[in-house]
Design an enzyme around this catalytic site. Structure first.
Site, PDB file in Angstrom:
ATOM      1  N   ASP A 143       0.810  -1.212   0.000  1.00 20.48           N
ATOM      2  CA  ASP A 143       0.000   0.000   0.000  1.00 20.48           C
ATOM      3  C   ASP A 143       0.846   1.265   0.000  1.00 20.48           C
ATOM      4  O   ASP A 143       0.683   2.135  -0.861  1.00 20.48           O
ATOM      5  CB  ASP A 143      -0.930  -0.009   1.219  1.00 20.48           C
ATOM      6  CG  ASP A 143      -1.810   1.219   1.293  1.00 20.48           C
ATOM      7  OD1 ASP A 143      -2.959   1.147   0.828  1.00 20.48           O
ATOM      8  OD2 ASP A 143      -1.364   2.262   1.816  1.00 20.48           O
ATOM      9  N   VAL A 171      -5.177   2.363  -0.422  1.00 18.55           N
ATOM     10  CA  VAL A 171      -4.995   1.745  -1.736  1.00 18.55           C
ATOM     11  C   VAL A 171      -5.368   0.262  -1.678  1.00 18.55           C
ATOM     12  O   VAL A 171      -6.065  -0.254  -2.561  1.00 18.55           O
ATOM     13  CB  VAL A 171      -3.557   1.939  -2.232  1.00 18.55           C
ATOM     14  CG1 VAL A 171      -3.339   1.192  -3.552  1.00 18.55           C
ATOM     15  CG2 VAL A 171      -3.250   3.423  -2.410  1.00 18.55           C
ATOM     16  N   ASP A 172      -4.904  -0.435  -0.649  1.00 20.52           N
ATOM     17  CA  ASP A 172      -5.266  -1.850  -0.499  1.00 20.52           C
ATOM     18  C   ASP A 172      -6.776  -2.015  -0.381  1.00 20.52           C
ATOM     19  O   ASP A 172      -7.377  -2.889  -1.030  1.00 20.52           O
ATOM     20  CB  ASP A 172      -4.606  -2.431   0.748  1.00 20.52           C
ATOM     21  CG  ASP A 172      -3.217  -2.970   0.488  1.00 20.52           C
ATOM     22  OD1 ASP A 172      -2.952  -3.402  -0.646  1.00 20.52           O
ATOM     23  OD2 ASP A 172      -2.391  -2.968   1.405  1.00 20.52           O
ATOM     24  N   LEU A 173      -7.387  -1.213   0.471  1.00 24.52           N
ATOM     25  CA  LEU A 173      -8.827  -1.330   0.680  1.00 24.52           C
ATOM     26  C   LEU A 173      -9.588  -0.968  -0.589  1.00 24.52           C
ATOM     27  O   LEU A 173     -10.559  -1.643  -0.962  1.00 24.52           O
ATOM     28  CB  LEU A 173      -9.264  -0.434   1.842  1.00 24.52           C
ATOM     29  CG  LEU A 173      -8.675  -0.787   3.213  1.00 24.52           C
ATOM     30  CD1 LEU A 173      -9.026   0.268   4.242  1.00 24.52           C
ATOM     31  CD2 LEU A 173      -9.168  -2.157   3.676  1.00 24.52           C
ATOM     32  N   GLY A 176      -9.370  -3.802  -2.995  1.00 27.33           N
ATOM     33  CA  GLY A 176     -10.309  -4.856  -2.619  1.00 27.33           C
ATOM     34  C   GLY A 176     -11.726  -4.537  -3.066  1.00 27.33           C
ATOM     35  O   GLY A 176     -12.458  -5.411  -3.550  1.00 27.33           O
TER      36      GLY A 176
END
Length: 398
Positions: A143, A171-173, A176
């Site tokens: 991230d 960014v990761d979330l 997802g």
């Protein structure tokens, strides 16, 4: 909640680890999908991302993205492990993975060459760092690394602080969420074509996508964004203001809201000041406006005045700590904290009226449902024992 969820009947094989992929599959599981999490022999690495851990040794980080799933641990690089995976995929709708680009292909499990031919209705979702192609194609990404490359760090912070990493793995979330959207788009299209397809969600693409309004501002004006701290480049007043207690954030988007703000703070004539007659003028005269508002907020109680402003139709927020936010009456009323069987987590954000999602099962222990899953798929007990003996299936981390 008696509903099984809108995605009941959808079978998901989850080979992903860490955050983006697991966050996606938790969302699918919250809404009724049967998610089988296949972990490597050493387990999802976030099982060790602590403290904190609960009494059973479950890491909070893992716990936050892995409820409503069943866990089996397999070495899918082995021939027997591949056979088990292929058996699980026979009636699966979705396969999601976030291996380094080319790994599935190296193991003889590539989507184009193998899986799409064996399972033409299968939807394959790949979560990657930078995408599979391009100058950075195939490179690993986390991230904060993507926050740097995508320019997000460059717009976060103040002139005094300098560039600052965004404090949540946005960014990761976001990746997802994009993966979830892409999977459901492919599921919807399959109703027409009868065919699966491959979905790619990369952290890099998501990081660029999240550059709003800075990307459109730059692309239109040619001017690079500057660090503005808590203020907004396009809107005023849109900033954090100190009070006697908790700071208050204002997000005033139009002149009607500005008029209500001034009246609620006891200075209605401020909205008639020609320097503040519309948003463009307020942005141009931001410093003078902030000076006036700082004085009006100085002796107020943050929670009280923010609540008063909301009731008056002014977007305002008291700057809660995480514990304050999680224990706020509105959070609890919205079921945004769930507690069951010793598990606590954030609630289901997307509310459906007839088929609401819910937290039905706590995050699984490593490989806890492995025997059950194999039995459901027709494997005999003697086969299961041989898989364990031969290091194909694991019930304790390697």
């Amino acid at each position: 909640m008696s509903s099984k969820g809108a995605l009941t009947g959808l079978k998901v094989i989850d080979l992903s680890r860490v955050l983006g992929g697991p966050f996606c599959t938790q969302m699918l599981g919250d809404h009724g999908a049967d998610v089988i999490k296949i972990e490597p022999p050493q387990g999802d690495e976030t099982r060790g991302w602590g403290p904190p851990y609960n009494e059973e040794g479950l890491a909070a980080y893992f716990s936050g993205t892995n409820r409503n799933k069943r866990s089996i641990a397999l070495d899918i690089r082995s021939e027997e492990g591949k056979k088990i995976l292929l058996k699980l995929l026979e009636d699966a709708d979705v396969l999601i993975e976030n291996f380094k680009t080319g790994s599935l292909e190296k193991w003889g499990l590539g989507y184009e060459e193998v899986l799409s031919k064996k399972f033409p209705r299968l939807i394959h979702c790949r979560v990657t760092g930078f995408g599979a192609d391009g100058p950075f194609g195939g490179y690993p990404g986390y991230d904060a690394v993507i926050q740097a490359w995508a320019g997000l760090i460059s717009v976060n912070g103040s002139p005094e602080s300098g560039q600052v990493r965004i404090g949540i793995p946005l960014v990761d979330l976001g990746t997802g969420m994009n993966a979830t959207i892409g999977i459901l788009m492919a599921v919807n299209e399959r109703h027409v074509s009868g065919k699966g397809q491959s979905v790619e969600a990369s952290l890099y693409d998501t990081g660029i996508q999240l550059q709003h309004p800075h990307a459109p501002n730059y692309l239109m004006s040619g001017n690079a964004p500057k660090l503005t701290g808590n203020s907004h480049p396009n809107i005023a007043p849109y900033d954090l203001y100190p009070t006697r207690t908790t700071p208050v954030f204002l997000g005033v988007g139009n002149h009607g809201q500005f008029t209500k703000l001034c009246a609620a703070l006891g200075e209605p004539e401020l909205s008639n000041d020609p320097r503040f007659a519309d948003n463009s003028l307020r942005v141009a005269n931001r410093s003078a406006l902030n000076d006036a508002l700082v004085k009006l907020f100085a002796d107020t109680d943050g929670v009280e005045v923010a609540t008063k402003l909301l009731a008056a139709g002014v977007p305002a927020g008291a700057a809660m700590s995480a514990p304050e936010a999680l224990n706020h009456p509105h959070t609890r009323h919205r079921d945004m904290v769930v507690e069951m069987d010793g598990y606590s987590g954030t609630g289901v954000a997307v509310k459906l009226s007839r088929t609401p999602g819910s937290a039905k099962a706590a995050p699984p222990a490593f490989g806890a449902q492995g025997r059950q899953i194999l039995k459901e798929h027709g494997f005999e007990e003697s086969e299961v024992e041989s898989f364990i003996r031969d290091g194909v299936m694991w019930e304790q981390p390697k």
